[in-house]
Design an enzyme around this catalytic site. Structure first.
Site, PDB file in Angstrom:
ATOM      1  N   SER A 257       0.719  -1.122  -0.149  1.00  0.00           N
ATOM      2  CA  SER A 257       0.069   0.128  -0.102  1.00  0.00           C
ATOM      3  C   SER A 257       0.888   1.305   0.023  1.00  0.00           C
ATOM      4  CB  SER A 257      -0.888   0.082   1.238  1.00  0.00           C
ATOM      5  OG  SER A 257      -0.185   0.266   2.450  1.00  0.00           O
ATOM      6  N   LYS A 258       0.287   2.304  -0.007  1.00  0.00           N
ATOM      7  CA  LYS A 258       1.053   3.611  -0.051  1.00  0.00           C
ATOM      8  C   LYS A 258       1.916   3.818   1.075  1.00  0.00           C
ATOM      9  CE  LYS A 258      -2.198   6.697  -2.342  1.00  0.00           C
ATOM     10  NZ  LYS A 258      -3.588   7.474  -2.161  1.00  0.00           N
TER      11      LYS A 258
END
Ligand code: GLU
Length: 496
Positions: A257-258
Protein backbone atom coordinates in the site's frame (compact mmCIF):
# COMPACT_ATOMS: atom_id res chain seq x y z
CA UNK A 1 -13.32 -24.97 -19.13
CA UNK A 2 -11.59 -23.16 -21.99
CA UNK A 3 -10.42 -25.95 -24.27
CA UNK A 4 -6.93 -25.83 -25.73
CA UNK A 5 -7.87 -25.43 -29.37
CA UNK A 6 -10.09 -22.46 -28.64
CA UNK A 7 -8.66 -19.03 -29.41
CA UNK A 8 -7.55 -17.51 -26.12
CA UNK A 9 -9.49 -14.46 -24.92
CA UNK A 10 -8.38 -12.79 -21.72
CA UNK A 11 -9.38 -9.53 -20.16
CA UNK A 12 -8.13 -6.81 -17.88
CA UNK A 13 -11.10 -5.26 -16.13
CA UNK A 14 -10.11 -2.26 -14.04
CA UNK A 15 -12.45 -0.02 -12.10
CA UNK A 16 -11.05 3.41 -12.87
CA UNK A 17 -10.71 4.83 -9.40
CA UNK A 18 -7.43 6.65 -9.96
CA UNK A 19 -3.99 5.80 -11.21
CA UNK A 20 -2.76 2.37 -12.34
CA UNK A 21 -1.60 0.51 -9.23
CA UNK A 22 1.43 -1.80 -9.29
CA UNK A 23 -0.79 -4.79 -8.54
CA UNK A 24 -3.23 -3.99 -11.34
CA UNK A 25 -0.33 -3.40 -13.71
CA UNK A 26 0.94 -6.88 -12.92
CA UNK A 27 -2.53 -8.33 -13.59
CA UNK A 28 -2.71 -6.47 -16.90
CA UNK A 29 0.79 -7.58 -17.82
CA UNK A 30 0.23 -11.27 -17.05
CA UNK A 31 -2.94 -11.20 -19.15
CA UNK A 32 -1.02 -9.47 -21.94
CA UNK A 33 1.86 -11.97 -21.74
CA UNK A 34 -0.55 -14.87 -21.89
CA UNK A 35 -2.41 -13.37 -24.86
CA UNK A 36 0.82 -12.64 -26.75
CA UNK A 37 2.20 -16.07 -25.93
CA UNK A 38 -0.88 -17.90 -27.18
CA UNK A 39 -1.78 -15.64 -30.07
CA UNK A 40 -4.96 -14.71 -28.25
CA UNK A 41 -6.76 -11.42 -27.66
CA UNK A 42 -6.62 -9.10 -24.69
CA UNK A 43 -9.80 -7.22 -23.93
CA UNK A 44 -9.83 -4.03 -21.88
CA UNK A 45 -13.15 -3.84 -20.07
CA UNK A 46 -13.97 -0.85 -17.94
CA UNK A 47 -15.89 -1.68 -14.77
CA UNK A 48 -17.42 1.70 -14.18
CA UNK A 49 -21.00 1.11 -13.07
CA UNK A 50 -20.28 2.50 -9.61
CA UNK A 51 -18.23 5.42 -10.70
CA UNK A 52 -19.24 8.85 -9.61
CA UNK A 53 -16.98 11.74 -10.59
CA UNK A 54 -13.46 11.88 -12.00
CA UNK A 55 -14.10 8.77 -14.03
CA UNK A 56 -12.73 10.13 -17.30
CA UNK A 57 -9.65 11.50 -15.58
CA UNK A 58 -8.94 8.15 -13.96
CA UNK A 59 -9.56 6.33 -17.20
CA UNK A 60 -7.09 8.57 -19.01
CA UNK A 61 -4.45 8.14 -16.37
CA UNK A 62 -4.96 4.37 -16.38
CA UNK A 63 -4.82 3.94 -20.13
CA UNK A 64 -1.88 6.27 -20.58
CA UNK A 65 0.06 4.25 -18.00
CA UNK A 66 -0.83 1.03 -19.83
CA UNK A 67 0.30 2.54 -23.12
CA UNK A 68 3.50 3.87 -21.60
CA UNK A 69 4.26 0.37 -20.33
CA UNK A 70 3.58 -1.02 -23.79
CA UNK A 71 0.59 -3.10 -22.74
CA UNK A 72 -1.71 -2.96 -25.74
CA UNK A 73 -5.20 -4.35 -25.99
CA UNK A 74 -6.97 -5.83 -28.99
CA UNK A 75 -10.51 -4.99 -28.00
CA UNK A 76 -11.86 -2.48 -25.55
CA UNK A 77 -13.84 0.65 -24.95
CA UNK A 78 -11.84 2.38 -27.69
CA UNK A 79 -11.37 -0.60 -30.02
CA UNK A 80 -14.56 -2.34 -31.00
CA UNK A 81 -14.17 -6.09 -31.46
CA UNK A 82 -17.71 -7.38 -31.84
CA UNK A 83 -18.37 -8.01 -28.14
CA UNK A 84 -18.98 -4.46 -26.99
CA UNK A 85 -19.83 -2.16 -25.49
CA UNK A 86 -16.81 -2.65 -23.24
CA UNK A 87 -17.84 -0.16 -20.60
CA UNK A 88 -20.10 -1.67 -18.01
CA UNK A 89 -21.92 1.63 -17.60
CA UNK A 90 -23.18 1.11 -21.16
CA UNK A 91 -24.35 -2.46 -20.49
CA UNK A 92 -26.95 -1.85 -17.80
CA UNK A 93 -29.78 -3.14 -19.99
CA UNK A 94 -27.93 -6.40 -20.52
CA UNK A 95 -27.54 -7.05 -16.79
CA UNK A 96 -31.15 -6.14 -16.13
CA UNK A 97 -32.34 -8.42 -18.86
CA UNK A 98 -30.36 -11.39 -17.53
CA UNK A 99 -31.46 -10.70 -13.96
CA UNK A 100 -35.11 -10.72 -15.05
CA UNK A 101 -34.65 -13.88 -17.06
CA UNK A 102 -33.33 -15.51 -13.89
CA UNK A 103 -36.38 -14.25 -11.95
CA UNK A 104 -38.69 -15.68 -14.60
CA UNK A 105 -36.91 -19.02 -14.31
CA UNK A 106 -37.20 -19.05 -10.52
CA UNK A 107 -33.43 -18.77 -10.15
CA UNK A 108 -33.53 -15.31 -8.71
CA UNK A 109 -36.10 -13.31 -6.78
CA UNK A 110 -36.90 -9.72 -5.92
CA UNK A 111 -35.99 -8.66 -2.40
CA UNK A 112 -37.84 -5.74 -0.78
CA UNK A 113 -35.90 -5.73 2.47
CA UNK A 114 -34.62 -2.26 3.10
CA UNK A 115 -30.88 -1.72 3.45
CA UNK A 116 -31.56 -0.31 6.91
CA UNK A 117 -33.33 -3.44 8.17
CA UNK A 118 -30.58 -5.63 6.74
CA UNK A 119 -27.98 -3.51 8.43
CA UNK A 120 -29.70 -3.96 11.79
CA UNK A 121 -29.85 -7.74 11.22
CA UNK A 122 -26.18 -7.78 10.30
CA UNK A 123 -25.18 -5.84 13.38
CA UNK A 124 -27.26 -8.05 15.67
CA UNK A 125 -25.67 -11.19 14.30
CA UNK A 126 -22.20 -9.73 14.48
CA UNK A 127 -22.77 -8.86 18.11
CA UNK A 128 -23.47 -12.54 18.73
CA UNK A 129 -20.26 -13.40 16.90
CA UNK A 130 -22.13 -14.82 13.91
CA UNK A 131 -21.73 -13.97 10.25
CA UNK A 132 -24.61 -12.46 8.42
CA UNK A 133 -26.49 -14.60 5.96
CA UNK A 134 -29.62 -13.33 4.31
CA UNK A 135 -32.60 -15.08 5.91
CA UNK A 136 -34.49 -15.49 2.60
CA UNK A 137 -37.45 -13.54 3.92
CA UNK A 138 -38.42 -12.40 0.42
CA UNK A 139 -37.96 -15.84 -1.10
CA UNK A 140 -41.12 -16.94 0.70
CA UNK A 141 -43.06 -13.91 -0.41
CA UNK A 142 -46.22 -14.76 -2.30
CA UNK A 143 -45.52 -14.14 -6.03
CA UNK A 144 -48.73 -12.10 -6.32
CA UNK A 145 -47.60 -9.90 -3.44
CA UNK A 146 -44.15 -9.45 -5.03
CA UNK A 147 -45.74 -8.44 -8.34
CA UNK A 148 -48.01 -5.99 -6.51
CA UNK A 149 -45.05 -4.47 -4.69
CA UNK A 150 -43.22 -3.99 -7.96
CA UNK A 151 -46.17 -2.41 -9.71
CA UNK A 152 -46.56 -0.01 -6.78
CA UNK A 153 -43.01 1.11 -7.44
CA UNK A 154 -41.55 -0.35 -4.26
CA UNK A 155 -37.74 -0.47 -4.56
CA UNK A 156 -36.23 -3.94 -4.72
CA UNK A 157 -32.97 -5.68 -5.27
CA UNK A 158 -32.63 -8.98 -7.11
CA UNK A 159 -31.07 -11.92 -5.28
CA UNK A 160 -29.79 -15.13 -6.76
CA UNK A 161 -31.54 -18.16 -5.31
CA UNK A 162 -28.72 -20.49 -4.47
CA UNK A 163 -29.25 -24.23 -4.69
CA UNK A 164 -29.22 -25.86 -1.23
CA UNK A 165 -26.22 -27.87 -0.05
CA UNK A 166 -24.49 -27.95 -3.39
CA UNK A 167 -20.72 -28.08 -3.67
CA UNK A 168 -19.24 -25.63 -6.14
CA UNK A 169 -15.80 -26.82 -7.25
CA UNK A 170 -13.22 -25.53 -9.63
CA UNK A 171 -9.55 -25.99 -10.25
CA UNK A 172 -7.60 -22.77 -10.13
CA UNK A 173 -4.36 -22.82 -12.14
CA UNK A 174 -2.40 -21.54 -9.16
CA UNK A 175 -4.42 -22.47 -6.06
CA UNK A 176 -5.59 -25.91 -7.22
CA UNK A 177 -8.89 -27.52 -6.24
CA UNK A 178 -11.28 -25.19 -4.47
CA UNK A 179 -14.71 -26.19 -3.19
CA UNK A 180 -17.38 -24.21 -1.44
CA UNK A 181 -20.72 -25.48 -0.26
CA UNK A 182 -23.63 -23.20 -1.09
CA UNK A 183 -24.81 -23.57 2.53
CA UNK A 184 -21.87 -21.36 3.41
CA UNK A 185 -22.96 -18.64 1.00
CA UNK A 186 -26.13 -16.62 0.95
CA UNK A 187 -28.54 -15.52 -1.75
CA UNK A 188 -26.39 -12.61 -2.79
CA UNK A 189 -27.66 -9.53 -4.56
CA UNK A 190 -27.07 -9.47 -8.31
CA UNK A 191 -28.97 -6.28 -9.10
CA UNK A 192 -29.26 -3.40 -6.68
CA UNK A 193 -32.44 -1.44 -6.16
CA UNK A 194 -30.96 1.35 -8.32
CA UNK A 195 -30.86 -1.08 -11.24
CA UNK A 196 -27.08 -1.43 -11.20
CA UNK A 197 -25.46 -4.86 -11.08
CA UNK A 198 -23.11 -6.04 -8.35
CA UNK A 199 -19.55 -6.86 -9.32
CA UNK A 200 -20.00 -10.64 -9.12
CA UNK A 201 -22.94 -10.51 -11.49
CA UNK A 202 -21.67 -8.07 -14.09
CA UNK A 203 -18.20 -9.64 -14.16
CA UNK A 204 -19.61 -13.12 -14.73
CA UNK A 205 -22.17 -12.00 -17.32
CA UNK A 206 -19.54 -10.03 -19.22
CA UNK A 207 -16.88 -12.71 -19.05
CA UNK A 208 -19.40 -15.15 -20.47
CA UNK A 209 -20.77 -12.85 -23.18
CA UNK A 210 -17.32 -11.65 -24.15
CA UNK A 211 -16.28 -15.29 -24.50
CA UNK A 212 -13.41 -14.97 -22.07
CA UNK A 213 -11.54 -18.28 -21.97
CA UNK A 214 -9.16 -17.50 -19.10
CA UNK A 215 -9.84 -15.20 -16.17
CA UNK A 216 -6.49 -14.05 -14.75
CA UNK A 217 -6.76 -11.68 -11.78
CA UNK A 218 -5.56 -11.00 -8.26
CA UNK A 219 -5.90 -13.48 -5.42
CA UNK A 220 -8.21 -11.04 -3.63
CA UNK A 221 -10.94 -12.22 -6.01
CA UNK A 222 -10.54 -15.92 -5.25
CA UNK A 223 -13.44 -15.87 -2.80
CA UNK A 224 -15.67 -14.22 -5.42
CA UNK A 225 -15.13 -16.97 -7.94
CA UNK A 226 -17.64 -19.52 -6.54
CA UNK A 227 -20.34 -16.82 -6.69
CA UNK A 228 -19.44 -16.02 -10.28
CA UNK A 229 -19.47 -19.72 -11.12
CA UNK A 230 -23.01 -19.90 -9.73
CA UNK A 231 -24.02 -17.09 -12.10
CA UNK A 232 -22.43 -18.94 -15.01
CA UNK A 233 -24.21 -22.15 -14.05
CA UNK A 234 -27.61 -20.56 -13.63
CA UNK A 235 -27.34 -18.83 -16.98
CA UNK A 236 -26.08 -21.99 -18.65
CA UNK A 237 -22.71 -20.58 -19.74
CA UNK A 238 -19.44 -22.54 -20.06
CA UNK A 239 -16.86 -21.80 -17.40
CA UNK A 240 -13.52 -20.17 -18.19
CA UNK A 241 -10.25 -21.33 -16.64
CA UNK A 242 -9.53 -19.33 -13.48
CA UNK A 243 -6.03 -18.20 -12.53
CA UNK A 244 -5.51 -16.11 -9.43
CA UNK A 245 -2.23 -14.30 -8.98
CA UNK A 246 -0.56 -14.23 -5.57
CA UNK A 247 -0.77 -11.09 -3.47
CA UNK A 248 1.93 -8.49 -3.65
CA UNK A 249 3.22 -7.61 -0.21
CA UNK A 250 5.38 -4.74 0.92
CA UNK A 251 8.82 -5.32 2.37
CA UNK A 252 7.32 -5.73 5.86
CA UNK A 253 5.03 -8.56 4.79
CA UNK A 254 1.84 -6.47 4.80
CA UNK A 255 -0.31 -5.94 1.73
CA UNK A 256 1.42 -3.46 -0.56
CA UNK A 257 0.00 0.00 0.00
CA UNK A 258 0.95 3.65 -0.04
CA UNK A 259 2.61 3.17 3.33
CA UNK A 260 5.39 1.34 1.52
CA UNK A 261 6.09 4.16 -0.93
CA UNK A 262 4.87 4.77 -4.44
CA UNK A 263 2.38 2.26 -5.71
CA UNK A 264 1.35 3.94 -8.94
CA UNK A 265 2.95 3.34 -12.29
CA UNK A 266 2.77 7.10 -12.92
CA UNK A 267 5.01 7.73 -9.90
CA UNK A 268 7.60 5.27 -11.15
CA UNK A 269 7.49 6.90 -14.56
CA UNK A 270 8.20 10.24 -12.89
CA UNK A 271 11.02 8.72 -10.89
CA UNK A 272 12.80 7.73 -14.06
CA UNK A 273 12.15 4.00 -14.11
CA UNK A 274 12.03 2.61 -17.65
CA UNK A 275 8.85 0.83 -18.75
CA UNK A 276 10.88 -2.23 -19.75
CA UNK A 277 12.35 -2.35 -16.25
CA UNK A 278 8.93 -2.21 -14.63
CA UNK A 279 7.58 -5.00 -16.82
CA UNK A 280 10.72 -7.05 -16.27
CA UNK A 281 10.36 -6.60 -12.53
CA UNK A 282 6.59 -7.20 -12.47
CA UNK A 283 7.13 -10.49 -14.26
CA UNK A 284 9.19 -11.67 -11.31
CA UNK A 285 6.35 -10.98 -8.86
CA UNK A 286 4.68 -14.34 -8.67
CA UNK A 287 6.31 -16.02 -11.62
CA UNK A 288 9.56 -17.92 -11.38
CA UNK A 289 11.54 -18.02 -14.59
CA UNK A 290 12.90 -21.44 -15.54
CA UNK A 291 16.53 -20.46 -15.01
CA UNK A 292 18.26 -18.31 -12.43
CA UNK A 293 18.19 -14.99 -14.14
CA UNK A 294 16.53 -11.68 -13.50
CA UNK A 295 16.92 -9.54 -16.60
CA UNK A 296 14.63 -10.40 -19.48
CA UNK A 297 13.69 -8.67 -22.68
CA UNK A 298 9.96 -8.47 -23.19
CA UNK A 299 10.20 -10.91 -26.10
CA UNK A 300 12.09 -13.35 -23.89
CA UNK A 301 9.36 -13.06 -21.27
CA UNK A 302 6.74 -13.87 -23.88
CA UNK A 303 8.77 -16.89 -24.96
CA UNK A 304 9.39 -18.20 -21.45
CA UNK A 305 6.12 -17.31 -19.71
CA UNK A 306 4.00 -20.31 -18.72
CA UNK A 307 0.86 -19.70 -16.76
CA UNK A 308 1.43 -22.98 -14.90
CA UNK A 309 4.68 -21.60 -13.46
CA UNK A 310 2.91 -18.92 -11.43
CA UNK A 311 3.35 -19.65 -7.73
CA UNK A 312 0.97 -19.06 -4.89
CA UNK A 313 3.49 -17.76 -2.41
CA UNK A 314 2.83 -14.04 -1.95
CA UNK A 315 5.37 -11.88 -3.77
CA UNK A 316 7.33 -9.16 -2.01
CA UNK A 317 7.77 -5.82 -3.65
CA UNK A 318 11.39 -4.84 -3.30
CA UNK A 319 12.13 -1.33 -4.46
CA UNK A 320 15.90 -1.87 -4.33
CA UNK A 321 15.55 -4.78 -6.69
CA UNK A 322 13.44 -2.69 -9.05
CA UNK A 323 16.20 -0.07 -9.01
CA UNK A 324 18.75 -2.75 -9.75
CA UNK A 325 16.68 -4.06 -12.67
CA UNK A 326 16.27 -0.49 -13.86
CA UNK A 327 19.99 0.25 -13.78
CA UNK A 328 20.52 -2.85 -15.89
CA UNK A 329 18.02 -1.55 -18.39
CA UNK A 330 19.59 1.89 -18.42
CA UNK A 331 22.99 0.32 -19.06
CA UNK A 332 21.63 -1.35 -22.15
CA UNK A 333 20.07 1.86 -23.52
CA UNK A 334 21.41 2.97 -26.88
CA UNK A 335 23.59 6.08 -26.68
CA UNK A 336 21.22 7.93 -29.00
CA UNK A 337 18.22 7.08 -26.86
CA UNK A 338 19.85 8.29 -23.65
CA UNK A 339 21.22 11.36 -25.42
CA UNK A 340 17.73 12.23 -26.57
CA UNK A 341 16.56 12.02 -22.98
CA UNK A 342 19.44 14.26 -21.85
CA UNK A 343 18.52 16.88 -24.46
CA UNK A 344 14.93 16.91 -23.22
CA UNK A 345 15.97 17.16 -19.58
CA UNK A 346 18.42 20.00 -20.19
CA UNK A 347 15.89 21.97 -22.20
CA UNK A 348 13.33 21.48 -19.48
CA UNK A 349 15.47 21.98 -16.39
CA UNK A 350 18.08 24.53 -17.37
CA UNK A 351 17.02 28.02 -18.38
CA UNK A 352 19.73 28.96 -20.75
CA UNK A 353 22.62 26.57 -21.02
CA UNK A 354 25.34 29.06 -20.15
CA UNK A 355 28.20 27.08 -21.53
CA UNK A 356 26.71 26.69 -24.98
CA UNK A 357 26.87 29.27 -27.70
CA UNK A 358 25.24 27.54 -30.56
CA UNK A 359 23.31 25.68 -27.99
CA UNK A 360 20.82 23.55 -29.89
CA UNK A 361 23.54 21.99 -32.01
CA UNK A 362 26.02 21.85 -29.18
CA UNK A 363 23.48 20.28 -26.90
CA UNK A 364 22.92 17.38 -29.26
CA UNK A 365 26.64 16.77 -29.69
CA UNK A 366 27.38 17.12 -26.02
CA UNK A 367 24.55 14.82 -25.02
CA UNK A 368 25.82 12.09 -27.34
CA UNK A 369 29.21 12.38 -25.64
CA UNK A 370 27.80 12.56 -22.12
CA UNK A 371 25.43 9.58 -22.40
CA UNK A 372 28.15 6.88 -22.18
CA UNK A 373 29.66 8.61 -19.13
CA UNK A 374 26.55 8.40 -17.01
CA UNK A 375 24.94 5.24 -18.35
CA UNK A 376 26.66 3.01 -15.80
CA UNK A 377 26.21 5.44 -12.96
CA UNK A 378 22.52 6.21 -12.78
CA UNK A 379 19.92 3.91 -11.29
CA UNK A 380 16.99 5.99 -12.51
CA UNK A 381 16.72 8.51 -15.32
CA UNK A 382 15.82 11.19 -12.82
CA UNK A 383 19.35 11.06 -11.39
CA UNK A 384 20.67 12.29 -14.73
CA UNK A 385 20.74 16.01 -13.94
CA UNK A 386 22.59 15.41 -10.67
CA UNK A 387 25.48 14.09 -12.74
CA UNK A 388 25.52 16.50 -15.61
CA UNK A 389 24.41 19.98 -14.53
CA UNK A 390 27.93 21.47 -14.60
CA UNK A 391 28.20 20.62 -18.28
CA UNK A 392 25.52 23.24 -18.85
CA UNK A 393 25.52 25.51 -15.85
CA UNK A 394 28.04 27.73 -14.08
CA UNK A 395 29.67 26.12 -11.09
CA UNK A 396 30.02 27.80 -7.78
CA UNK A 397 32.13 26.72 -4.85
CA UNK A 398 30.58 26.04 -1.49
CA UNK A 399 32.39 26.62 1.81
CA UNK A 400 32.85 22.90 1.87
CA UNK A 401 34.44 22.82 -1.57
CA UNK A 402 36.74 25.64 -0.56
CA UNK A 403 37.90 23.91 2.59
CA UNK A 404 38.21 20.55 0.94
CA UNK A 405 41.97 20.58 0.57
CA UNK A 406 42.83 22.09 3.90
CA UNK A 407 42.38 18.67 5.41
CA UNK A 408 44.19 16.83 2.70
CA UNK A 409 47.53 18.52 2.85
CA UNK A 410 47.46 19.17 -0.86
CA UNK A 411 48.66 22.41 -2.29
CA UNK A 412 45.66 23.00 -4.51
CA UNK A 413 47.05 26.22 -5.96
CA UNK A 414 50.19 24.45 -7.06
CA UNK A 415 48.21 21.70 -8.77
CA UNK A 416 45.97 24.23 -10.52
CA UNK A 417 48.84 26.39 -11.75
CA UNK A 418 50.77 23.40 -13.08
CA UNK A 419 47.70 22.05 -14.83
CA UNK A 420 46.86 25.40 -16.39
CA UNK A 421 50.35 25.69 -17.80
CA UNK A 422 50.21 22.15 -19.10
CA UNK A 423 46.77 22.60 -20.72
CA UNK A 424 47.99 25.62 -22.54
CA UNK A 425 50.67 23.57 -24.27
CA UNK A 426 48.35 20.71 -25.25
CA UNK A 427 47.81 20.57 -28.99
CA UNK A 428 45.15 17.93 -29.06
CA UNK A 429 42.55 18.24 -26.34
CA UNK A 430 41.42 14.64 -26.06
CA UNK A 431 40.97 12.48 -22.99
CA UNK A 432 43.96 10.26 -23.78
CA UNK A 433 46.40 13.14 -24.07
CA UNK A 434 44.92 14.89 -21.07
CA UNK A 435 45.37 11.79 -18.92
CA UNK A 436 48.99 11.17 -19.96
CA UNK A 437 49.99 14.76 -19.33
CA UNK A 438 48.22 15.00 -15.99
CA UNK A 439 49.85 11.81 -14.73
CA UNK A 440 53.19 13.21 -15.74
CA UNK A 441 52.53 16.48 -13.95
CA UNK A 442 51.47 14.75 -10.77
CA UNK A 443 54.68 12.75 -10.77
CA UNK A 444 56.80 15.83 -11.32
CA UNK A 445 55.13 17.59 -8.42
CA UNK A 446 55.22 14.43 -6.32
CA UNK A 447 51.55 14.70 -5.56
CA UNK A 448 49.53 11.47 -5.32
CA UNK A 449 47.39 11.17 -8.47
CA UNK A 450 44.14 10.75 -6.56
CA UNK A 451 44.73 13.93 -4.64
CA UNK A 452 45.86 15.68 -7.78
CA UNK A 453 42.68 14.75 -9.58
CA UNK A 454 40.56 15.64 -6.59
CA UNK A 455 41.67 19.24 -6.98
CA UNK A 456 40.78 19.24 -10.66
CA UNK A 457 37.44 17.64 -9.92
CA UNK A 458 36.35 20.23 -7.37
CA UNK A 459 37.54 23.01 -9.68
CA UNK A 460 35.54 21.69 -12.62
CA UNK A 461 32.48 20.36 -10.86
CA UNK A 462 32.18 22.20 -7.56
CA UNK A 463 31.85 18.84 -5.77
CA UNK A 464 33.95 15.79 -5.27
CA UNK A 465 31.72 13.51 -7.36
CA UNK A 466 31.71 13.80 -11.13
CA UNK A 467 31.62 11.67 -14.25
CA UNK A 468 35.05 10.29 -15.34
CA UNK A 469 37.26 13.35 -15.44
CA UNK A 470 39.38 13.03 -18.59
CA UNK A 471 36.33 12.53 -20.75
CA UNK A 472 34.54 15.26 -18.84
CA UNK A 473 37.38 17.67 -19.63
CA UNK A 474 37.31 16.68 -23.27
CA UNK A 475 33.58 17.40 -23.44
CA UNK A 476 33.89 20.70 -21.57
CA UNK A 477 36.59 21.71 -24.04
CA UNK A 478 39.84 23.49 -23.45
CA UNK A 479 38.44 26.97 -22.94
CA UNK A 480 35.86 26.09 -20.36
CA UNK A 481 38.22 23.73 -18.54
CA UNK A 482 40.86 26.46 -18.36
CA UNK A 483 38.29 28.98 -17.25
CA UNK A 484 37.07 26.84 -14.38
CA UNK A 485 40.53 25.95 -13.15
CA UNK A 486 41.50 29.65 -13.09
CA UNK A 487 38.25 30.57 -11.43
CA UNK A 488 38.83 28.07 -8.63
CA UNK A 489 42.43 29.26 -8.26
CA UNK A 490 41.25 32.85 -7.94
CA UNK A 491 38.56 31.92 -5.46
CA UNK A 492 41.08 30.09 -3.32
CA UNK A 493 43.50 33.00 -3.52
CA UNK A 494 40.86 35.53 -2.52
CA UNK A 495 40.14 33.46 0.55
CA UNK A 496 43.62 33.44 1.98
N1 GLU B 1 -13.00 -4.41 -11.48
C1 GLU B 1 -12.40 -5.48 -10.73
C2 GLU B 1 -11.15 -4.98 -10.05
O1 GLU B 1 -10.60 -3.97 -10.49
C3 GLU B 1 -12.10 -6.62 -11.68
C4 GLU B 1 -11.81 -7.92 -11.05
C5 GLU B 1 -11.77 -9.01 -12.07
O2 GLU B 1 -10.77 -9.07 -12.79
O3 GLU B 1 -12.74 -9.76 -12.15
O4 GLU B 1 -10.70 -5.53 -9.09
Amino acid sequence: MGSSNQQVRVRFAPSPTGYLHIGSARTAFFNWLFARKTGGNLILRIEDTDMARHMEESLNSLTSSLKWLGISWDEGYDAEGGFGPYRQSQRKDIYQQYAHTLIAQGKAYPCFCSPESLKVQRQDLEKQGKTFKYDRKCLSLDPGQAAANISQGMPYAVRLRLPDSQTISFKDTVYGDISVNTDNLDDFVILRSNGLPTYNFSAAVDDALMKITHVIRGEDHLSNTPKQILVYMMLGFDLPQFTHLPMILGSDGHKLSKRHGSVSIEAYQEQGILPEAILNYLALLGWTPPREQDIFSIQRLIDLFEIEDINKKPARFDFEKLLWVNSNWIRSMETGQLAEFIVKEVKQKIDKPAALNNWEKDLNLKSEAIAPLIRERIKTLSETMDWIRPFFEKVSYSQEAMAFFDLKKVDAAQVLKATLAMLDSLTDFNSGQIETSLRQKAQELEVGFRNFMAVIRVALWGTNISPPLFKTMEILGKDLTTYRLSQYLETLASRS
